[in-house]
Structures are given as C-alpha cells and as structure tokens.
Design a protein around this motif. Structure first.
Motif, mmCIF file in Angstrom:
data_model
loop_
_atom_site.group_PDB
_atom_site.id
_atom_site.type_symbol
_atom_site.label_atom_id
_atom_site.label_comp_id
_atom_site.label_asym_id
_atom_site.label_seq_id
_atom_site.Cartn_x
_atom_site.Cartn_y
_atom_site.Cartn_z
ATOM 1 N N GLU A 257 50.585 54.150 -64.979
ATOM 2 C CA GLU A 257 49.482 54.036 -63.862
ATOM 3 C C GLU A 257 48.877 55.295 -63.957
ATOM 4 O OE1 GLU A 257 50.800 53.259 -59.920
ATOM 5 O OE2 GLU A 257 52.016 51.271 -60.602
ATOM 6 N N ALA A 258 49.388 56.331 -64.472
ATOM 7 C CA ALA A 258 49.016 57.645 -64.329
ATOM 8 C C ALA A 258 47.796 57.702 -65.622
ATOM 9 C CB ALA A 258 49.831 58.790 -64.452
ATOM 10 N N ILE A 259 48.256 57.322 -66.640
ATOM 11 C CA ILE A 259 47.170 57.372 -67.854
ATOM 12 C C ILE A 259 46.074 56.269 -67.756
ATOM 13 C CG2 ILE A 259 48.884 57.983 -69.455
ATOM 14 C CD1 ILE A 259 49.088 55.487 -70.486
ATOM 15 N N ASN A 260 46.280 55.070 -66.881
ATOM 16 C CA ASN A 260 45.283 54.380 -66.554
ATOM 17 C C ASN A 260 43.947 54.940 -65.570
ATOM 18 O OD1 ASN A 260 46.097 52.210 -67.990
ATOM 19 N ND2 ASN A 260 47.352 51.184 -66.044
ATOM 20 N N LYS A 261 44.503 55.983 -64.770
ATOM 21 C CA LYS A 261 43.515 56.648 -64.053
ATOM 22 C C LYS A 261 42.501 57.591 -64.884
ATOM 23 C CE LYS A 261 46.342 56.873 -59.735
ATOM 24 N NZ LYS A 261 47.051 57.591 -58.788
ATOM 25 N N PHE A 262 43.124 57.801 -66.120
ATOM 26 C CA PHE A 262 42.194 58.908 -66.845
ATOM 27 C C PHE A 262 41.574 58.093 -67.824
ATOM 28 C CE2 PHE A 262 45.217 61.617 -64.988
ATOM 29 C CZ PHE A 262 44.519 62.699 -64.403
ATOM 30 N N LEU B 4 71.115 54.197 -66.996
ATOM 31 C CA LEU B 4 70.187 54.179 -68.085
ATOM 32 C C LEU B 4 68.719 54.602 -67.495
ATOM 33 C CD1 LEU B 4 68.993 53.980 -70.956
ATOM 34 C CD2 LEU B 4 68.730 51.499 -70.665
ATOM 35 N N SER B 5 67.991 55.546 -67.640
ATOM 36 C CA SER B 5 67.098 55.791 -66.884
ATOM 37 C C SER B 5 65.675 56.056 -67.660
ATOM 38 C CB SER B 5 66.901 57.103 -66.010
ATOM 39 O OG SER B 5 67.423 58.063 -66.786
ATOM 40 N N SER B 6 64.385 56.008 -67.275
ATOM 41 C CA SER B 6 63.325 56.130 -67.918
ATOM 42 C C SER B 6 62.183 56.405 -67.054
ATOM 43 C CB SER B 6 63.073 55.004 -68.751
ATOM 44 O OG SER B 6 62.616 53.839 -67.884
ATOM 45 N N TRP B 7 61.124 57.192 -67.624
ATOM 46 C CA TRP B 7 59.813 57.564 -66.781
ATOM 47 C C TRP B 7 58.872 56.348 -67.341
ATOM 48 C CZ3 TRP B 7 59.416 61.392 -63.412
ATOM 49 C CH2 TRP B 7 60.508 62.608 -63.232
ATOM 50 N N ASN B 8 57.907 56.134 -66.390
ATOM 51 C CA ASN B 8 56.938 55.191 -66.643
ATOM 52 C C ASN B 8 55.392 55.931 -66.099
ATOM 53 O OD1 ASN B 8 54.777 52.921 -65.992
ATOM 54 N ND2 ASN B 8 56.485 52.110 -67.587
ATOM 55 N N PHE B 9 54.602 56.267 -67.218
ATOM 56 C CA PHE B 9 53.359 56.888 -66.652
ATOM 57 C C PHE B 9 52.334 56.029 -66.862
ATOM 58 C CE2 PHE B 9 56.365 60.040 -68.948
ATOM 59 C CZ PHE B 9 56.446 60.922 -68.016
ATOM 60 N N TYR C 115 54.807 54.469 -71.763
ATOM 61 C CA TYR C 115 53.272 54.171 -71.454
ATOM 62 C C TYR C 115 52.618 53.084 -71.171
ATOM 63 C CZ TYR C 115 54.049 58.937 -73.819
ATOM 64 O OH TYR C 115 54.512 60.257 -74.029
ATOM 65 N N SER C 116 53.605 52.226 -71.197
ATOM 66 C CA SER C 116 53.322 50.738 -70.715
ATOM 67 C C SER C 116 53.963 50.073 -69.420
ATOM 68 C CB SER C 116 53.673 49.681 -71.920
ATOM 69 O OG SER C 116 53.112 50.369 -73.177
ATOM 70 N N PRO C 117 53.350 49.080 -68.759
ATOM 71 C CA PRO C 117 53.946 48.701 -67.746
ATOM 72 C C PRO C 117 55.352 47.945 -67.919
ATOM 73 C CG PRO C 117 51.522 48.039 -67.827
ATOM 74 C CD PRO C 117 51.980 48.623 -69.030
ATOM 75 N N VAL C 118 56.109 48.504 -67.030
ATOM 76 C CA VAL C 118 57.660 47.687 -67.285
ATOM 77 C C VAL C 118 57.592 46.371 -67.017
ATOM 78 C CG1 VAL C 118 60.005 47.809 -66.310
ATOM 79 C CG2 VAL C 118 58.342 49.713 -66.040
ATOM 80 N N LYS C 119 58.202 45.538 -68.043
ATOM 81 C CA LYS C 119 58.210 44.370 -68.003
ATOM 82 C C LYS C 119 59.587 43.701 -67.346
ATOM 83 C CE LYS C 119 55.593 43.943 -72.304
ATOM 84 N NZ LYS C 119 55.509 43.543 -73.868
ATOM 85 N N ALA C 120 59.380 42.350 -66.920
ATOM 86 C CA ALA C 120 60.801 42.069 -66.247
ATOM 87 C C ALA C 120 61.860 41.791 -67.368
ATOM 88 C CB ALA C 120 60.316 40.392 -65.570
ATOM 89 N N GLU C 121 61.541 41.529 -68.569
ATOM 90 C CA GLU C 121 62.590 41.367 -69.570
ATOM 91 C C GLU C 121 63.257 42.651 -69.985
ATOM 92 O OE1 GLU C 121 58.481 40.300 -71.795
ATOM 93 O OE2 GLU C 121 59.506 40.111 -69.747
#
Length: 222
Positions: free
Chosen positions: A92-97, A85-90, A116-122
């Motif tokens: 940090e990129a959108i925070n820069k803008f 199961l894979s996913s992208w996480n953007f 679009y949100s930071p990955v959580k431990a859960e």
C-alpha cells in the motif's frame, strides 16, 4: 558448539552447566545445538545442568530441555512454546508513490509473503500451516523430554510465558534456583566452576545467548 565440545571433552570436568538468557531464535540452529548436546552426553556420560536466567523462551527453552535438571529463577520467564512466522508488507505504501513491483515465480506460492505485493489468501493459509506444523513438533519434543513432569491441567502450547515458580508447578522446570544454587546443591566442596564462554552481541544465535561452564575437580574429589 565449539565451546560445548571444550566443556564436555575436558577430562577434569565432571559436569557441564549451560546458563541460558534468551528470548529465542532460530529453531534450526537450536536443533543443531540440541543434537550435539545429546551426542556428547551419550559419549561422555556427563550430566548437563540447564540454568534459566532472565528469559528462557521459545528456542531458548528448546535448548534448556536438554538439561538433566532444569533450574530457573523465581523471576525467570519460561515458555513461549510454539512457532511464529512474520513478514512486512509495503504494497500500500509503494502504491501511494506510484511504484510498481513485479515478481515472476514458477509456482503460485514461490513468491509467498512478498513484502511488495498484496497478501494473498493462499499465502496466509500456507504460512499458518507452516507455523502450526513447527509448533506441533516443538510441543511433541516438550512432551517427550519432560514426560510425566508436565501438568495436564493447563494448555502449555499457547505460546505464552510463565514466571519461574509457575513454570515449576507446570513441570517445565525442575527446581527454583540460581547458578550458585546449582553448584552448591550438586557438587562437593572444593569443586571449581570454570567459565568457558561469555556471549557477546551482534551475530549471535540469540539476543543474549548461552554461557557454558564446567565443574572442575580440585584433584581430591570427583
């Protein structure tokens, strides 16, 4: 499934050959194909020969296991038994803008792996539980389908692939051979092999896909 139905229901066909060249795909779609194959084999009593081409991995191998005999080339890549199961996480990129994304969910895991949100431990913990559960089901299916043929000396469920010859020694395939070898070894002279489908590109379950053949009698030999 439509093509498999045509092959199994052809009264002149004594067997069905499934030629697989696939790195994998959706396990749910593979399950649907597998259930259909099992139903038609029981209904028609026709044998199914699975032939692995360049690659027969993950959900591709899941389908190949349905063969009464599983063939592979010496150069085939076999295995990849497991789940991913894979996913992208953007985030940090959108925070820069200076872009802000808000997701409102009814439960703490409803929006898990939101790109679009930071990955959580859960989120990570739940994702790992999911893939381990699906991988375990896959491994159980392999053990059930291949039974005593499988080696006990090697962990077959690490997600790795093996060449055809090695896969045979591990019990993942029965014989080394090509599509032509299957025809020559299993059918008498005079039996023709009819190609029923040629996999295309685009909206396919698999990158390459499945090619279905049926062995047709010449009228004098069964």
């Amino acid at each position: 499934i439509k093509t498999l139905r045509t092959a199994f229901d052809d009264e002149k066909a004594s067997a069905v050959i499934l030629y697989i060249d696939s790195p994998g795909g959706s396990p749910a779609e593979a399950e649907r194909i597998n259930n259909f194959i099992q139903h038609k084999k029981a209904e028609t009593k026709k044998p199914l020969y699975a032939v692995c081409a360049n690659m027969c991995a993950s959900a591709g191998y899941m389908i190949a296991m349905q063969g009464d005999q599983v063939y592979a080339s010496k150069y085939s890549l076999i295995g990849s038994i497991g789940a991913v199961l894979s996913s992208w996480n953007f985030s940090e990129a959108i925070n820069k803008f200076g872009v802000q994304h808000n997701a409102y969910a009814s439960g703490k895991l409803k929006a898990m792996l939101n790109p679009y949100s930071p990955v959580k431990a859960e989120d990570e913990e739940k994702a790992q539980i999911l893939v381990e559960g699906m991988g375990k089901i896959f491994a159980q299916e392999v053990a059930e389908r291949r039974k005593d043929k499988l080696t006990t000396k090697v962990d077959l469920f690490t997600g790795e692939v093996w060449d055809g010859s090695h896969a045979q020694t591990l019990g993942l395939v029965d014989k080394i051979g090509t599509l032509d070898d299957v025809v020559r070894e299993n059918f008498p002279v005079g039996v023709a092999v009819k190609e029923l489908s040629r996999p295309g590109r685009g909206r396919m379950l698999f990158t390459r896909g499945l090619l279905v053949f049926s062995a047709i009698s010449d009228g004098t030999k069964s």
